[in-house]
Design a protein around this motif. Structure first.
Motif, PDB file in Angstrom:
ATOM      1  N   ARG A   1      22.324  58.340  50.150  1.00  0.00           N
ATOM      2  CA  ARG A   1      23.128  57.760  51.229  1.00  0.00           C
ATOM      3  C   ARG A   1      24.036  56.669  50.693  1.00  0.00           C
ATOM      4  N   ALA A   2      23.523  55.865  49.741  1.00  0.00           N
ATOM      5  CA  ALA A   2      24.358  54.812  49.161  1.00  0.00           C
ATOM      6  C   ALA A   2      25.539  55.404  48.392  1.00  0.00           C
ATOM      7  N   SER A   3      25.295  56.539  47.702  1.00  0.00           N
ATOM      8  CA  SER A   3      26.377  57.158  46.925  1.00  0.00           C
ATOM      9  C   SER A   3      27.385  57.868  47.818  1.00  0.00           C
ATOM     10  N   GLN A   4      26.988  58.210  49.036  1.00  0.00           N
ATOM     11  CA  GLN A   4      27.875  58.939  49.942  1.00  0.00           C
ATOM     12  C   GLN A   4      28.451  58.060  51.048  1.00  0.00           C
ATOM     13  N   VAL A   5      28.240  56.743  50.955  1.00  0.00           N
ATOM     14  CA  VAL A   5      28.695  55.856  52.019  1.00  0.00           C
ATOM     15  C   VAL A   5      30.221  55.930  52.151  1.00  0.00           C
ATOM     16  N   ASP A   6      30.673  55.842  53.378  1.00  0.00           N
ATOM     17  CA  ASP A   6      32.110  55.880  53.655  1.00  0.00           C
ATOM     18  C   ASP A   6      32.670  54.458  53.542  1.00  0.00           C
ATOM     19  N   TYR A   7      33.494  54.208  52.539  1.00  0.00           N
ATOM     20  CA  TYR A   7      34.076  52.887  52.330  1.00  0.00           C
ATOM     21  C   TYR A   7      35.323  52.670  53.195  1.00  0.00           C
ATOM     22  N   GLY A   8      35.711  53.656  53.970  1.00  0.00           N
ATOM     23  CA  GLY A   8      36.905  53.515  54.777  1.00  0.00           C
ATOM     24  C   GLY A   8      38.176  53.669  53.984  1.00  0.00           C
ATOM     25  N   ALA A   9      38.043  54.176  52.754  1.00  0.00           N
ATOM     26  CA  ALA A   9      39.209  54.352  51.887  1.00  0.00           C
ATOM     27  C   ALA A   9      38.906  55.474  50.903  1.00  0.00           C
ATOM     28  N   SER A  10      39.939  55.962  50.268  1.00  0.00           N
ATOM     29  CA  SER A  10      39.774  57.026  49.276  1.00  0.00           C
ATOM     30  C   SER A  10      39.192  56.457  47.984  1.00  0.00           C
ATOM     31  N   VAL A  11      38.280  57.206  47.371  1.00  0.00           N
ATOM     32  CA  VAL A  11      37.708  56.789  46.091  1.00  0.00           C
ATOM     33  C   VAL A  11      38.051  57.782  44.981  1.00  0.00           C
ATOM     34  N   GLU A  12      38.819  58.804  45.319  1.00  0.00           N
ATOM     35  CA  GLU A  12      39.202  59.806  44.331  1.00  0.00           C
ATOM     36  C   GLU A  12      40.485  59.378  43.614  1.00  0.00           C
ATOM     37  N   ASN A  13      40.478  59.532  42.297  1.00  0.00           N
ATOM     38  CA  ASN A  13      41.657  59.231  41.469  1.00  0.00           C
ATOM     39  C   ASN A  13      42.150  57.797  41.654  1.00  0.00           C
ATOM     40  N   ILE A  14      41.211  56.900  41.889  1.00  0.00           N
ATOM     41  CA  ILE A  14      41.542  55.483  42.043  1.00  0.00           C
ATOM     42  C   ILE A  14      40.979  54.718  40.849  1.00  0.00           C
ATOM     43  N   LEU A  15      41.833  54.028  40.121  1.00  0.00           N
ATOM     44  CA  LEU A  15      41.410  53.167  39.030  1.00  0.00           C
ATOM     45  C   LEU A  15      41.498  51.717  39.486  1.00  0.00           C
ATOM     46  N   THR A  16      40.499  50.912  39.123  1.00  0.00           N
ATOM     47  CA  THR A  16      40.481  49.517  39.575  1.00  0.00           C
ATOM     48  C   THR A  16      40.485  48.580  38.376  1.00  0.00           C
ATOM     49  N   ALA A  17      41.012  47.397  38.596  1.00  0.00           N
ATOM     50  CA  ALA A  17      41.022  46.347  37.581  1.00  0.00           C
ATOM     51  C   ALA A  17      41.047  45.000  38.290  1.00  0.00           C
ATOM     52  N   ARG A  18      40.512  43.980  37.617  1.00  0.00           N
ATOM     53  CA  ARG A  18      40.519  42.625  38.182  1.00  0.00           C
ATOM     54  C   ARG A  18      41.551  41.786  37.448  1.00  0.00           C
ATOM     55  N   VAL A  19      42.256  40.985  38.188  1.00  0.00           N
ATOM     56  CA  VAL A  19      43.296  40.120  37.620  1.00  0.00           C
ATOM     57  C   VAL A  19      42.935  38.673  37.953  1.00  0.00           C
ATOM     58  N   SER A  20      42.902  37.832  36.948  1.00  0.00           N
ATOM     59  CA  SER A  20      42.646  36.410  37.151  1.00  0.00           C
ATOM     60  C   SER A  20      43.972  35.663  37.037  1.00  0.00           C
ATOM     61  N   ILE A  21      44.368  34.984  38.104  1.00  0.00           N
ATOM     62  CA  ILE A  21      45.659  34.291  38.153  1.00  0.00           C
ATOM     63  C   ILE A  21      45.463  32.838  37.772  1.00  0.00           C
ATOM     64  N   PRO A  22      46.110  32.353  36.710  1.00  0.00           N
ATOM     65  CA  PRO A  22      45.980  30.938  36.317  1.00  0.00           C
ATOM     66  C   PRO A  22      46.475  30.019  37.423  1.00  0.00           C
ATOM     67  N   GLU A  23      45.598  29.160  37.901  1.00  0.00           N
ATOM     68  CA  GLU A  23      45.980  28.283  39.005  1.00  0.00           C
ATOM     69  C   GLU A  23      47.030  27.263  38.587  1.00  0.00           C
ATOM     70  N   GLY A  24      46.997  26.855  37.305  1.00  0.00           N
ATOM     71  CA  GLY A  24      47.980  25.875  36.856  1.00  0.00           C
ATOM     72  C   GLY A  24      49.404  26.386  36.970  1.00  0.00           C
ATOM     73  N   ARG A  25      49.607  27.686  36.682  1.00  0.00           N
ATOM     74  CA  ARG A  25      50.955  28.258  36.750  1.00  0.00           C
ATOM     75  C   ARG A  25      51.282  28.760  38.147  1.00  0.00           C
ATOM     76  N   TYR A  26      50.251  29.080  38.952  1.00  0.00           N
ATOM     77  CA  TYR A  26      50.472  29.617  40.302  1.00  0.00           C
ATOM     78  C   TYR A  26      49.593  28.829  41.279  1.00  0.00           C
ATOM     79  N   PRO A  27      49.984  27.587  41.586  1.00  0.00           N
ATOM     80  CA  PRO A  27      49.097  26.703  42.357  1.00  0.00           C
ATOM     81  C   PRO A  27      48.991  27.024  43.832  1.00  0.00           C
ATOM     82  N   THR A  28      50.028  27.627  44.431  1.00  0.00           N
ATOM     83  CA  THR A  28      50.015  27.859  45.871  1.00  0.00           C
ATOM     84  C   THR A  28      49.814  29.335  46.186  1.00  0.00           C
ATOM     85  N   ALA A  29      49.433  29.599  47.427  1.00  0.00           N
ATOM     86  CA  ALA A  29      49.269  30.982  47.867  1.00  0.00           C
ATOM     87  C   ALA A  29      50.587  31.748  47.763  1.00  0.00           C
ATOM     88  N   PHE A  30      51.709  31.068  48.018  1.00  0.00           N
ATOM     89  CA  PHE A  30      53.020  31.706  47.897  1.00  0.00           C
ATOM     90  C   PHE A  30      53.277  32.130  46.446  1.00  0.00           C
TER      91      PHE A  30
END
Length: 609
Positions: free
Chosen positions: A447-476
């Motif tokens: 059931r955990a492997s078949q859970v519906d995430y509400g989005a497609s999981v096929e052919n999707i590659l993921t990566a995490r990006v860490s944004i340096p706060e010093g260079r990008y201090p505001t949400a904008f």
């Protein structure tokens, strides 16, 4: 000694006459002990084993508990941590830290690593000192002090080729220059997977309660105190704070536990209990199975045994000979099972390192240790009782005169028949229990492997990006960086569609309370809550999220316009049942501190530094 050798030779000769029976019995014992031992050792390393540091069993970590839900990782308010530090006597050597992702640029490339910003004294806390250089000082943790960093042995070897002159070299961490002052020993990655250590520059005198400046708190147990005693003290302090500051601390508590145990998440006890129950049942099943086989064989040899007694053979020696046969089977199977468990645990090490999404925790070193050997000795004792003691006990109580009068081979009597039937019934019950537990675990995993995430999981590659706060201090600034990154990826031909968001569907993210317009909330705890994720326009469509009503974000939802939101069907049903949620309004009283978002579930994960 000669009598012992004669008995052993006789036992081996008897076992050699029935090689199929002997091989089957040894195999059953080996498989059951090997599997059970592997499960016990694996779970002990995952959840219970002390950290591989000096006095590692005394190290504890704080997890925040909000309305009964454990929030692991960088989750404790820094002001609350200071209260606990000053008022709890069952703990000592408190250290506040943050573990998160950073970008580091050294000699020739940029790497994405895990770093810990920590108070001075962390290396004294772990009883581990740098093998090269020094640790940072209290003065280097003061606001405005120059940036310094201690690197792991792995980073020293991989990024700097083990250069002994790496000290005082400058690197850029999240775009800010930092000076290398030390190198840690091989294998040191405290608190979990960190490769860099930097001073945590928090000015507590300027931090107000409720600012959501969060830390990971660690400490050591005072002499004579248990985790349970320290946990009660911490909970009492948090209860007092909840009473004094209901606006920020209502229904907020803390849990004192160990690093391995906190990784198991809210359902850790159930997971460990279920797996250990299966391991124990499997061991009992194997022991009873072999015990029943040996009992049946002893009953078959009743006439032979009765004849030897009639000719003057001591009954005690006959029983001892029978026990030697059982002991040879049990000890041989146990030795093979121990070797199989060692091989299985070694393979587990390789599998964990090859298939883990992130770097495995440094204490995840699976193998034969003291705990495993102690459990192995207990398993051997259980198997000896079940597989050797039962047949011997039956032989010592046999009425051999009745066997000789009966004149048939294998006359067992009512008592032996009842014992054999009882063993068969126990085998059936254990088998059914194991099948039920295993079926429930397989069903949950499916059931955990078949859970519906509400989005497609096929052919999707993921990566995490860490944004340096010093260079990008505001949400904008951060949103502009994300837009530029998406445009660059598409323009370079890496992909034709890119989605950027603070958390993927199905993963844990910040969970704030909110207020629906037109409703009054006399108490903070009555406000509903939900998971919050921020996304770039078009991202939801890219990952195939289904829109039930309304529209996705577009250019109309800019940073200068009125804030807008796309909500889940469950949130709409909770607050506006029976009517359309389009156009309805709600308010978020507070958002997470931009420097310390948490991510990952179950168990604590890292934030972004």
């Amino acid at each position: 000694m000669s009598r012992l050798l004669i008995d052993l030779k006789y036992a081996f000769r008897v076992l050699g006459k029935r090689p199929g029976f002997t091989l089957l019995s040894i195999t059953v014992i080996a498989v059951c002990i090997g599997l059970s031992l592997s499960m016990f050792s694996f779970l002990n390393t995952m959840a219970l084993k002390a950290l591989p540091l000096q006095d590692g069993e005394a190290i504890v970590v704080f997890d925040t508990v909000v309305e009964g839900v454990v929030r692991g990782g960088n989750s404790m308010d820094a002001v609350d941590f200071e209260e606990v530090r000053s008022r709890v006597s069952g703990l000592t050597e408190f250290v506040a830290m943050l573990e998160g992702d950073v970008n580091i640029s050294g000699r020739d490339k940029v790497r994405h690593l895990v770093a810990a910003k920590t108070e001075a004294g962390i290396f004294e806390f772990t009883r581990t000192q740098p093998v090269l250089g020094r640790a940072f000082t209290v003065a280097e943790g003061a606001p405005g002090a120059g940036n310094v960093v201690v690197i792991s042995h792995k980073v020293w070897q991989n990024e700097f080729g083990g250069d002994p002159y790496v000290l005082d070299e400058m690197v850029r961490i999240n775009g800010e220059p930092s000076r290398i002052i030390g190198v840690m020993p091989r294998g040191f990655h405290f608190p979990r997977t960190s490769d860099l250590w930097m001073p945590l520059k928090l000015d507590l005198d300027r931090i107000e309660r409720g600012e959501d400046v969060l830390v990971m708190g660690v400490a050591r147990l005072s002499e004579g105190f248990s985790i349970e005693m320290a946990d009660r003290q911490v909970k009492q302090v948090m209860a007092d704070l909840s009473e004094r500051y209901p606006g920020t601390n209502l229904n907020v508590s803390a849990w004192v536990t160990t690093f391995p145990w906190t990784q198991m998440g809210n359902d850790g006890m159930a997971i460990v209990g279920a797996c250990w129950s299966v391991a124990l049942l499997l061991l009992l099943l194997g022991g009873i199975n072999v015990g029943n086989l040996l009992l049946s064989r002893a009953l078959e040899r009743d006439r032979e045994t009765a004849t030897r007694v009639a000719l003057g053979a001591p009954r005690g020696r006959l029983v001892l000979q029978m026990m030697w046969e059982s002991l040879i089977i049990v000890l041989s199977g146990s030795a093979i099972g121990l070797l199989g468990a060692a091989w299985t645990l070694e393979m587990t090490n390789a599998l964990v390192r090859n298939f883990s999404e992130e770097e495995p925790y440094y204490w995840w070193t699976f193998g034969i240790d003291g705990f495993t050997l102690a459990i192995f000795a207990a398993m051997v004792a259980v198997c000896i009782i079940l597989a050797a003691a039962l047949p011997a006990w039956r032989a010592s109580r046999g009425d051999f005169n009745a066997v000789l009068r009966d004149g048939t081979r294998g006359a067992s009597g009512r008592g032996a028949g009842r014992l054999s039937r009882a063993l068969v019934i126990m085998e059936i019950l254990l088998s059914v229990t194991i099948l039920i537990v295993a079926g429930a675990m397989i069903s949950s995993a499916y059931r955990a492997s078949q859970v519906d995430y509400g989005a497609s999981v096929e052919n999707i590659l993921t990566a995490r990006v860490s944004i340096p706060e010093g260079r990008y201090p505001t949400a904008f600034d951060q949103a502009r960086f994300a837009q530029d990154l998406r445009a660059t990826l598409i323009r370079s031909g890496v992909t034709d569609a890119v989605a950027l968001m603070s958390s993927l569907p199905g993963t844990y993210t910040y969970w704030p309370n909110y207020e629906v317009e037109g409703l009054n909330y006399p108490e903070d705890r009555l406000r509903p809550s939900g998971q919050l994720s921020t996304v770039l326009p078009s991202s939801m469509a890219v990952i195939g999220m289904t829109l039930l009503d309304g529209r996705f974000f577009d250019s109309r939802d800019s940073e200068t316009g009125m804030p807008s939101a796309v909500i889940s069907a469950s949130m709409a049903d909770l607050n506006w049942r029976g009517e359309s949620a389009l156009g309805k309004r709600f308010r978020l009283p507070g958002l997470p501190h931009p420097r310390y978002p948490s991510r990952g579930e179950p168990g604590p994960k890292r934030g972004r530094l």
